[in-house]
Enzyme design. Structure first.
Site, short mmCIF file in Angstrom:
data_model
loop_
_atom_site.label_atom_id
_atom_site.label_comp_id
_atom_site.label_asym_id
_atom_site.label_seq_id
_atom_site.Cartn_x
_atom_site.Cartn_y
_atom_site.Cartn_z
N LYS A 135 0.85 -1.18 0.00
CA LYS A 135 0.00 0.00 0.00
C LYS A 135 0.90 1.25 0.00
O LYS A 135 2.05 1.14 0.43
CB LYS A 135 -0.92 -0.01 1.21
CG LYS A 135 -0.24 0.48 2.48
CD LYS A 135 -1.19 0.75 3.58
CE LYS A 135 -0.38 1.32 4.70
NZ LYS A 135 -0.73 2.50 5.27
N HIS A 165 -0.95 -5.66 5.65
CA HIS A 165 -0.46 -6.53 6.73
C HIS A 165 -1.51 -6.74 7.82
O HIS A 165 -1.40 -7.66 8.61
CB HIS A 165 0.86 -6.01 7.31
CG HIS A 165 0.74 -4.83 8.22
ND1 HIS A 165 0.54 -3.56 7.79
CD2 HIS A 165 0.80 -4.75 9.57
CE1 HIS A 165 0.48 -2.75 8.82
NE2 HIS A 165 0.65 -3.43 9.92
N LYS A 169 -2.66 -10.09 10.60
CA LYS A 169 -2.66 -10.00 12.07
C LYS A 169 -3.50 -11.14 12.62
O LYS A 169 -4.65 -11.32 12.20
CB LYS A 169 -3.25 -8.67 12.53
CG LYS A 169 -2.28 -7.49 12.41
CD LYS A 169 -2.93 -6.26 13.02
CE LYS A 169 -2.13 -5.01 12.75
NZ LYS A 169 -1.01 -4.80 13.65
N GLU A 203 -2.51 5.54 18.21
CA GLU A 203 -1.11 5.23 18.51
C GLU A 203 -0.45 6.38 19.27
O GLU A 203 -0.86 7.53 19.15
CB GLU A 203 -0.33 5.04 17.20
CG GLU A 203 -0.88 3.97 16.30
CD GLU A 203 -0.12 3.90 14.98
OE1 GLU A 203 0.73 3.04 14.86
OE2 GLU A 203 -0.38 4.72 14.08
N ASP A 222 -3.86 6.64 5.22
CA ASP A 222 -2.85 5.74 5.78
C ASP A 222 -3.49 4.57 6.52
O ASP A 222 -3.02 3.43 6.42
CB ASP A 222 -1.94 6.52 6.73
CG ASP A 222 -0.85 5.66 7.36
OD1 ASP A 222 -0.20 4.91 6.61
OD2 ASP A 222 -0.65 5.73 8.59
N HIS A 227 -6.40 -0.31 6.03
CA HIS A 227 -6.50 -1.31 7.09
C HIS A 227 -7.88 -1.38 7.75
O HIS A 227 -8.46 -2.46 7.89
CB HIS A 227 -5.49 -1.01 8.19
CG HIS A 227 -4.08 -0.89 7.71
ND1 HIS A 227 -3.52 -1.77 6.84
CD2 HIS A 227 -3.11 0.01 7.99
CE1 HIS A 227 -2.26 -1.42 6.60
NE2 HIS A 227 -1.99 -0.34 7.29
N LYS A 326 -2.50 9.55 15.45
CA LYS A 326 -1.13 9.42 15.96
C LYS A 326 -0.90 10.43 17.07
O LYS A 326 -1.64 11.41 17.21
CB LYS A 326 -0.14 9.65 14.82
CG LYS A 326 -0.17 8.52 13.79
CD LYS A 326 1.08 8.54 12.93
CE LYS A 326 1.04 7.45 11.87
NZ LYS A 326 1.30 6.10 12.39
#
Ligand code: BG6
Length: 467
Positions: A135, A165, A169, A203, A222, A227, A326
């Protein structure tokens, strides 16, 4: 050396992604019983000696915990090839250097990926080749469609692995087991019984030197466009007949096709913000716009929230809130399913804290079910209790898991072309509204819970304990 079955060719071998995520994933896979014999070839446009490349591979393997007896042999066999893979001749050199069936892993920016695909059209691609693309897949719906169109002229869809990814998971995969291997959830898994669903990925990390990529993407693209929409798809899919690639990926695409911005009104259903200076765990953060490489004129958000609906019989009326940010005060990586209140609580009961909640945490990998029970003491006063368990960690990390599929030619955990386009289609109205300035860009100090007021205006059940 006996010819390896697969040659993993990494385009963008000198890049950060390769060292930080991809090579540790390769190491983990090869260390595991599922690893096989592969040839590893690094390809990049920068000069690098074979020894420098080997050192890079060795460092990343060590970081991923791969220290097996097989490592020295792989290191002595691996090579680095300097090449401009946007040129057909250089691509031919790459194929000539492959002993096994090539798996071309594009750890490259989207524009370069498109240029490589164009060049591949004038090259004879060896039979059995697979492509793996990182991505972001395109930069909007139009470019994603164009890239898909180009890829379709190169190879069949099941030989094209669009990597996400999150699909590797173990907890995300556990969603399938939880939903479809237990009888108690599925009958309740619908808008008649579920009040709202929240998918949150917050995060403490900031930009971490990734301005070159992140400042053009922002939190929405992002994290949410890729995701979190896939997580939403796994929460909402219809039970597939099997978890074979066609069944599972078909169900995912169907769920995404039903998904849209709630009320088709991005100015009501989305929020954005970016961090200003602050501190997290003794780490000082400067204003996002002061970070090296950031262009303040882009107005990039570091926190994004979108409320979506899944327009089908099962999910009509249920808000799905996806939020990612973030530089926040704490780490919260959760799927929270809030059930509806009971239709009638028998008169005479007291207490209780409302409807049941199922919390599936992506990190740490655990599950909690909050329910009301008759408490200690007076049996007619209800107490809230939490039933919890941890999910077994997968033997491979997310990258190792996804790579296992790529090298085995199994696309189950790869994102199908139409699903990627759907993800862009879903966020496009939000991006358009943001570009037109229809949604204010709020601010929050690094280390806070987000902008003042965000927690309460459209509080989606985070609760104090979750923040
Ligand atoms: C990446 C994003 O894809 O996923 C990052 O680009 C984010 O910004 C990361 O931090 C989160 O995933 P994980 O698995 O590393 O926690």
């Amino acid at each position: 050396m006996t010819p390896a079955q697969r040659t993993l060719v990494i385009f963008g071998a000198s890049g950060d992604l390769t060292a930080r995520l991809l090579l540790p994933g390769v190491g983990q896979l090869l260390e595991s019983p599922r690893g096989g014999d592969i040839q590893l070839l690094g390809v990049g446009d920068r000069p690098m000696s074979d020894d420098e490349w080997r050192q890079r591979v060795s460092d990343s393997f060590a970081a991923g915990g791969a220290t097996g007896e097989w490592v020295p042999a792989l290191l002595s066999a691996t090579r680095y090839l300097q090449a401009d893979v946007t040129k057909a001749d250089d691509l031919r050199r790459v194929f000539a250097a492959c002993d096994g069936l090539p798996a071309l892993y594009f750890a490259l920016p989207p524009a370069v990926t498109i240029a490589v695909c164009t060049a591949l059209r004038s090259v004879q691609i060896p039979e059995g080749t697979v492509l793996a693309l990182e991505k972001p897949f395109g930069t909007d719906l139009v470019t994603a469609r164009e890239l898909n169109r180009q890829l379709a002229t190169l190879l069949p869809e099941n030989q094209i692995h669009r990597v996400d990814h999150f699909l590797g998971k173990s907890t995300v995969l556990n969603l399938l087991g939880l939903r479809f291997a237990n009888r108690i959830f599925e009958p309740l898994w619908n808008g008649q019984n579920i009040e709202r669903v929240e998918i949150v990925f917050e995060e403490k990390l900031g930009l971490e030197g990734r301005a070159g990529y992140y400042d053009k993407a922002g939190a929405l693209v992002d994290m949410i466009q890729s995701h979190l929409l896939l997580v939403l798809a796994l929460v909402t899919i219809e039970p597939p007949s099997s978890i074979e690639p066609d069944d599972l990926r078909g169900a995912i695409a169907q769920a995404l096709r039903a998904t849209r911005v709630r009320g088709d009104d991005p100015s009501e259903a989305s929020r954005r913000a970016r961090y200003t200076r602050g501190s997290i765990d003794d780490r000082e953060f400067v204003d996002y716009v002061e970070e090296p490489g950031v262009d303040p004129a882009r107005g990039t958000e570091t926190l994004a929230e979108v409320t979506l609906s899944v327009d089908n019989w099962r999910w009509a009326g249920v808000p799905f809130v996806l939020r990612s940010g973030k530089a926040l005060s704490g780490v919260r990586k959760d799927i929270v399913i809030t059930f509806k209140d009971v239709p009638h609580l028998p008169y005479g009961f007291e207490g209780g804290s409302g409807a049941e909640r199922l919390r599936i945490s992506l990190s740490p990998d655990e599950l909690e079910l909050e329910i009301n029970i008759n408490g200690e003491g007076d049996p007619f006063v209800l107490d809230r209790v939490v039933l919890s368990t941890t999910f077994g960690a997968g033997e491979l990390g997310p990258y190792g898991e996804v790579l296992a599929g790529i090298l085995a030619g199994d696309p189950t955990l790869s994102v199908r072309g139409d699903a990627v386009e759907e993800c862009w289609r879903i966020v496009e109205p939000v991006l358009t509204a943001w570009r037109a300035g229809e949604v204010p860009l709020d601010e929050y100090p690094a280390g806070s819970n987000g902008p003042a007021g965000w927690g309460t205006v459209r509080d989606v059940g985070a609760g104090e304990e979750g923040r």
